[in-house]
Enzyme design. Structure first.
Site, PDB file in Angstrom:
ATOM      1  N   SER A 126      20.054 -21.563 108.192  1.00 31.90           N
ATOM      2  CA  SER A 126      20.904 -22.633 109.429  1.00 31.90           C
ATOM      3  C   SER A 126      22.072 -21.543 109.450  1.00 31.90           C
ATOM      4  O   SER A 126      22.701 -20.976 108.717  1.00 31.90           O
ATOM      5  CB  SER A 126      21.321 -23.838 108.391  1.00 31.90           C
ATOM      6  OG  SER A 126      22.422 -24.351 108.955  1.00 31.90           O
ATOM      7  N   TYR A 133      24.956 -27.719 100.716  1.00 35.61           N
ATOM      8  CA  TYR A 133      23.983 -27.166 101.707  1.00 35.61           C
ATOM      9  C   TYR A 133      24.476 -25.641 102.475  1.00 35.61           C
ATOM     10  O   TYR A 133      23.591 -25.007 102.348  1.00 35.61           O
ATOM     11  CB  TYR A 133      23.863 -28.255 102.665  1.00 35.61           C
ATOM     12  CG  TYR A 133      22.893 -28.007 103.954  1.00 35.61           C
ATOM     13  CD1 TYR A 133      21.433 -28.156 103.486  1.00 35.61           C
ATOM     14  CD2 TYR A 133      23.310 -27.303 105.047  1.00 35.61           C
ATOM     15  CE1 TYR A 133      20.494 -27.736 104.649  1.00 35.61           C
ATOM     16  CE2 TYR A 133      22.247 -27.102 106.057  1.00 35.61           C
ATOM     17  CZ  TYR A 133      20.752 -27.286 105.650  1.00 35.61           C
ATOM     18  OH  TYR A 133      19.741 -26.731 106.770  1.00 35.61           O
TER      19      TYR A 133
END
Length: 240
Positions: free
Chosen positions: A140, A163
């Site tokens: 990501s 995350y």
């Protein structure tokens, strides 16, 4: 020779679309899922359309499950040409460093980084049997330290310490593994699919799973002149 791929976390979302697109490209795909029933249902749906897809149970946080899956691939196929490390989670208790639950950060890291490391280690002997092994780590833009530190970035305010850190760690795996495998036919890359409408994003993305799957599939199918050790997103290379 028909290529053989394993995609983890593949019974829905981007993972399922990656399976579909690889199978449509003529790849024999093992659809990895933690839940046996959901994985089988997803695989049956694609197989009913004439695609070479079969389910395989794999929980990336369970060492025994990973070892069993690797043994099954070794016994049935004997090699692996493509590994797409797609399985990943978010956690409602994640957040900025001053507020995030350490337990949530630990859960995220266990799946997104440790799980990927464990699966990669288990499948690497099978990838070494391929004439052109490919490893795609689903990352990501939030895993970029540069992006996280850039106030002008649209992602600057996305402070999810668990995350974001898990994807930064995943990128470190890509960098180090690519270096370690330099000189072999195995290419390793981190691919950010973009902001995709899935359960993981609460369906708030601007891309469909079909669109999000295209770049990971492209890197899974790289030819003999494959690049390795890259971090890319739909707009191009991403700074680490």
């Amino acid at each position: 020779m028909v290529r053989i791929a394993l995609v983890t976390g593949a019974n829905k979302g981007i993972g399922l679309e990656i399976v579909r697109q690889l199978a449509e490209a003529g790849v024999q795909v093992l659809l990895g899922a933690r839940d046996v029933g959901r994985g089988q249902a997803a695989a049956d749906g694609l197989a009913s359309k004439g695609l070479k897809v079969e389910a395989i149970q794999i929980d990336v946080t369970d060492g025994k499950s990973i070892a069993t899956a690797a043994a099954a691939v070794r016994g049935r196929q004997g090699r692996l040409d493509i590994l797409v490390n797609n399985a990943g989670i978010v956690d409602a208790e994640d957040g900025p460093p001053t507020m995030a639950s350490p337990e949530a950060a630990r859960r995220i890291m266990e799946t997104n980084f440790i799980g990927t490391l464990s699966v990669t280690q288990a499948m690497l002997p099978l990838l070494r049997q391929s004439p052109a092994g490919r490893i795609v780590n689903l990352s990501s833009s939030l895993g970029s330290l540069t992006v996280n530190g850039d106030p002008t970035s649209p992602y600057y305010s996305a402070r999810l310490i668990g995350y974001n850190a898990s994807k930064a760690a995943l990128n470190m795996l890509t960098v180090q593994l690519a270096a370690e495998l330099s000189g072999t036919p195995i290419a390793v890359n981190s691919v950010s699919p973009g902001y995709v409408k899935t359960d993981l994003t609460g369906h708030t993305g601007y891309m469909t799973p079909e669109e999000g799957a295209r770049l990971p599939v492209k890197y899974a199918l790289l030819g003999e002149d494959a690049v390795s050790g890259r971090f890319v997103e739909p707009d191009g290379e991403t700074p680490w």
